[in-house]
Design an enzyme around this catalytic site. Structure first.
Site, short mmCIF file in Angstrom:
data_model
loop_
_atom_site.label_atom_id
_atom_site.label_comp_id
_atom_site.label_asym_id
_atom_site.label_seq_id
_atom_site.Cartn_x
_atom_site.Cartn_y
_atom_site.Cartn_z
N CYS A 136 68.55 42.36 55.31
CA CYS A 136 69.34 41.85 56.43
C CYS A 136 68.84 40.48 56.86
CB CYS A 136 69.25 42.86 57.58
SG CYS A 136 70.05 42.31 59.09
N CYS A 139 68.67 39.97 60.63
CA CYS A 139 67.51 40.63 61.25
C CYS A 139 66.22 39.86 60.97
CB CYS A 139 67.33 42.04 60.70
SG CYS A 139 68.82 43.05 60.72
N ASP A 140 66.03 39.44 59.72
CA ASP A 140 64.70 39.03 59.29
C ASP A 140 64.56 37.56 58.91
OD1 ASP A 140 63.90 41.64 59.60
OD2 ASP A 140 64.34 42.18 57.52
P1 FAD Z 1 71.14 54.59 61.55
O1 FAD Z 1 70.06 53.84 62.23
O2 FAD Z 1 71.30 54.40 60.08
O3 FAD Z 1 70.90 56.15 61.86
C1 FAD Z 1 71.71 57.15 61.34
C2 FAD Z 1 70.91 58.43 61.29
O4 FAD Z 1 71.77 59.54 61.07
C3 FAD Z 1 69.89 58.48 60.16
O5 FAD Z 1 68.66 58.94 60.65
C4 FAD Z 1 70.49 59.49 59.19
O6 FAD Z 1 69.53 60.19 58.43
C5 FAD Z 1 71.16 60.44 60.18
N1 FAD Z 1 72.14 61.28 59.52
C6 FAD Z 1 73.03 60.93 58.57
N2 FAD Z 1 73.75 62.01 58.19
C7 FAD Z 1 73.29 63.06 58.92
C8 FAD Z 1 73.62 64.45 58.96
N3 FAD Z 1 74.58 64.97 58.19
N4 FAD Z 1 72.94 65.26 59.81
C9 FAD Z 1 71.97 64.76 60.60
N5 FAD Z 1 71.61 63.43 60.62
C10 FAD Z 1 72.27 62.61 59.77
N6 FAD Z 1 68.99 45.63 63.22
C11 FAD Z 1 68.63 44.82 64.23
O7 FAD Z 1 69.39 44.71 65.22
N7 FAD Z 1 67.45 44.13 64.22
C12 FAD Z 1 66.56 44.23 63.19
O8 FAD Z 1 65.50 43.59 63.20
C13 FAD Z 1 66.89 45.10 62.11
N8 FAD Z 1 66.05 45.25 61.06
C14 FAD Z 1 66.37 46.14 60.08
C15 FAD Z 1 65.45 46.34 59.05
C16 FAD Z 1 65.72 47.26 58.05
C17 FAD Z 1 64.71 47.49 56.95
C18 FAD Z 1 66.94 47.98 58.07
C19 FAD Z 1 67.24 49.01 56.99
C20 FAD Z 1 67.87 47.77 59.07
C21 FAD Z 1 67.59 46.85 60.08
N9 FAD Z 1 68.49 46.60 61.12
C22 FAD Z 1 68.14 45.79 62.15
C23 FAD Z 1 69.82 47.25 61.15
C24 FAD Z 1 69.80 48.46 62.09
O9 FAD Z 1 68.71 49.27 61.75
C25 FAD Z 1 71.10 49.24 61.99
O10 FAD Z 1 72.19 48.39 62.27
C26 FAD Z 1 71.12 50.40 62.99
O11 FAD Z 1 69.99 51.22 62.83
C27 FAD Z 1 72.37 51.25 62.83
O12 FAD Z 1 72.28 52.30 63.72
P2 FAD Z 1 73.09 53.65 63.53
O13 FAD Z 1 72.71 54.50 64.70
O14 FAD Z 1 74.52 53.36 63.32
O15 FAD Z 1 72.58 54.31 62.17
#
Ligand code: FAD
Length: 310
Positions: A136, A139-140
């Protein structure tokens, strides 16, 4: 028979935890399923997060997620570190089956299962995440000031590369084909940029580690197999994302790329009482703050849906 919940939330990232906080404060007694192996979502795989508002000194990704969880629990949200393995969302009462086979019943469901960054599948790729390897640029990018960077991928890689020139000393775009499909304007901008160079017909063959940090990559020509070292301290992987929507196929409308379709700007899906938030919907912004924002919106949408029903 299990009790009928006001709301069940699937997913423990910023979207799920924020939805839990809001629904808990609205006295909806949420039950959240947060995964058996990946509690806390994508931010638990990174170190420093510098762009989440409210933390002028930055915040460690796992700490941010633990805090979000604790804040929701403080208001009575119930958390289960388990997966939902099957759903029937079509009826008035939604049925969700956990990994032990228990069926949970709910009037509303908030889906916040996120999306996964596609990986190259190379050794050291995961170990060096946050240590020179990133998925990303938004992000980084800021961490890579004055560094030599390689970006691998297609059209998105071009966008990431152009953005990264704000920080980097040089950016090499690695692409498997000899041409790009990106828009002409985008290509011309990249070709005219002194900081960007291209390695066409190439792929990353190896990721090298030096003292626990990325220590360079080895490029391979896809036709001749010839390899060469590229001395970089940043690798951005921009080869796509996979929304976690397998469970919902055939029940909810998904878009052409498999993300859940919602009636924007609301979080309403194609089924009444089912709401979706975060990266499982969003292929544009993909940020923790936007995921948290839509998590809050999903909670408010669910609350209003129930109020209108009662
Ligand atoms: P996610 O954070 O992906 O969480 C979804 C969760 O649901 C996961 O734990 C998954 O296992 C769970 N899940 C899925 N299916 C099921 C199921 N059937 N039953 C139970 N649980 C389930 N964003 C920033 O703003 N700043 C940053 O610095 C940044 N750095 C990042 C660095 C990395 C390495 C990565 C990978 C991403 C980064 N991001 C950053 C992006 C950010 O992490 C995502 O945009 C954000 O986490 C999305 O949130 P979400 O709640 O939609 O999903």
């Amino acid at each position: 028979m299990s009790e009928i919940r006001e709301v069940v939330i699937i997913g423990s990232g910023p979207a799920g935890y924020t939805a839990a906080l809001y629904t808990a404060r609205a006295q909806m007694r949420p039950l959240l399923f947060g995964s058996s192996i990946f509690v806390g979502g994508s931010l638990t795989t990174t170190t420093e997060v510098e762009n989440f508002p409210g933390f002028p000194g930055g915040v460690d990704g796992p700490v941010l997620m633990e805090n979000m969880r604790a804040q929701a629990e403080k208001f009575g949200a119930e958390m289960t570190d388990d997966d939902i393995v099957e759903v029937d969302l079509t009826g008035d009462i939604k049925l969700l089956t956990d990994s032990a086979g228990t069926v949970h019943r709910a009037k509303t469901v908030i889906i916040a299962t996120g999306s996964g960054y596609r990986k190259l599948g190379l050794p050291k790729e995961d170990d060096l995440s946050g240590r020179g390897v990133s998925w990303c640029a938004t992000c980084d990018g800021f961490f890579f000031r004055d560094r030599d960077i390689v970006v691998v991928g297609g059209d998105t890689a071009m966008e990431e590369a152009t953005f990264l020139t704000r920080f980097a000393k040089s950016v090499t775009v690695v692409h498997r084909r000899s041409t790009l499909r990106a828009s002409k304007v985008m290509q011309e901008r990249a070709f005219a940029d002194d900081k960007i160079s291209f390695a066409f017909d190439s792929e990353i063959a190896e990721i090298k580690e030096t003292n626990g940090m990325l220590g360079g990559v080895v490029l391979r020509d896809v036709f001749t197999g010839a390899t060469r070292d590229l001395d970089v301290t940043g690798l951005f992987i921009a080869i796509g994302h996979d929304p976690r929507t397998e469970l919902f196929k055939g029940q909810l409308d998904l878009d052409g790329e498999g993300y859940i379709s919602v009636a924007s700007p609301t979080t309403r899906t194609s089924l009444p009482g089912v709401f979706a938030a975060g990266d499982v919907v969003d292929h544009t912004y993909r940020q923790a703050i936007t995921a948290a924002g839509t998590g809050a919106a999903a909670a408010l949408d669910a609350e209003r849906y129930l109020a209108a029903r009662n």
